[in-house]
Enzyme design. Sequence first.
Site, short mmCIF file in Angstrom:
data_model
loop_
_atom_site.label_atom_id
_atom_site.label_comp_id
_atom_site.label_asym_id
_atom_site.label_seq_id
_atom_site.Cartn_x
_atom_site.Cartn_y
_atom_site.Cartn_z
N CYS A 1 -38.65 48.62 55.45
CA CYS A 1 -38.95 48.99 54.06
C CYS A 1 -40.46 49.09 53.93
CB CYS A 1 -38.34 47.98 53.09
SG CYS A 1 -38.88 46.27 53.34
N ARG B 1 -36.99 43.94 51.61
CA ARG B 1 -35.72 44.64 51.40
C ARG B 1 -35.00 44.84 52.74
NH1 ARG B 1 -37.87 49.75 48.09
NH2 ARG B 1 -39.69 49.28 49.38
#
Length: 457
Positions: free
Chosen positions: A410, A415
């Site tokens: 990410c 994430r």
Amino acid sequence: MKRLLSLIAAGVLVMSALTGCAQKTPEPAAPEVQQEVSQEAEAPANEEASNTLDTEALKEILIEDTAVVVDTRNSAAFNGWALGDESRGGHIPGATLFDAAWLEMIDGDDAVATELERMGIAKDKAVVLYGYGTDSASVLAQKLSELGYENVKIYADGFEAWSADDSNAVASLAKYELLVYPEWVNEKMNAGEVKVYEVSWGPGDNYVKGHIPAAAHINTDDFEVGPLWNRKSDSEIEAAMLKNGISSDTAVVLYGDDSTASARIASILMYAGVEDVRLLDGGFSAWKTAGFEVAEGGVEAEPVADFGVEVPQHPEYIIDMEEAQALIDNENGRLVSIRSWAEYIGETSGYDYIEKAGRIEGDVYGYAGSDPWHMEDYRTPANTMLNYEMIKDRWESQDITAGTENAFYCGTGWRASETWFYAYLLGFENVSVYDGGWKEWSETEGAPIATGEPVTE
């Protein structure tokens, strides 16, 4: 600074609404009036009988694949935890998940309709609802009726009856035990069997205002460092674990307001060699919704002197730029972007501390959310992990499977860590986090970058 700043058969299909209604015992009346009351009282029972299914009828529906089957219990029960009187945890194969309690969390019927569609529960399909008994199924059936669903039925025997028959298949998340729920955490914490940590960036200002009792705070700065926000050196990671009272054999539960932060630390602890790392599904909001005590102030972690094993025990869980490039060049490799679509096509870099916008050339889009701070594509309305079968199906549509070598990236790793953990729970073996992510790649001279919508061949 870290970004926190700021899916027997197939089938999934549908039913007829029903809600029981209790009647008050009428006052004595004339014989002809009593007869009218008696006839009227039969209607709800007959209606209920016409809108329920037994196990044999459900089996026929599953074999013929003629309806969407919906599990109306919570995510933990769906994933595999035995939370009622069932002999086996999990769910009916092919069922989709729609927890009836979500109705209280979704604002308005339009939003409910959108979420039902997202879960594959469409009006043009027959729907069969089940839960523990009929309570939660009846709640959802009522809402479906209000929204215009015309073919809704309830599996009246419930999941307990289904699981009690060993001839009925039950599906579950491969490593569901690592995604825990509030009642489990409360029991194990009070028994002293786990150490619980709230994870967030910084000194823990929000943590001291309210946290799970006995939970200490982990500052992500203890384990990663700017400007790239990669993991720290192995020796620094070991020192941070000792400072926070974590050795290789410590049973650890991580949670936060944001699951990405706790997942990031989970990936590093597992990389280092902590044998039992679990996440509280739904984070702090799940704890509060369950009605458990919230403490104020802080809890000091008691340091330990020895981690017990050499760090890292699992270097394959986190890779660096050279390995990421090798993965792109590998026909069986998948470097998976866990970023919003706007980030992916280069409309925005995602963060004010990342200058360039775009994506790593040769990567694969893995979905994420509407912006850098949301992960709707992986979460339910309760902020818990989305139906894992939906995640798996979506990945397969992108040729991301248990048989490919997958690394998630990410902006700087948070994430990506959450999706890595989900892949790990699914039982994927060749999965990792590309630590440097878009920030490192975009700042490396000569590293190939792409923008715009990808061209499909």
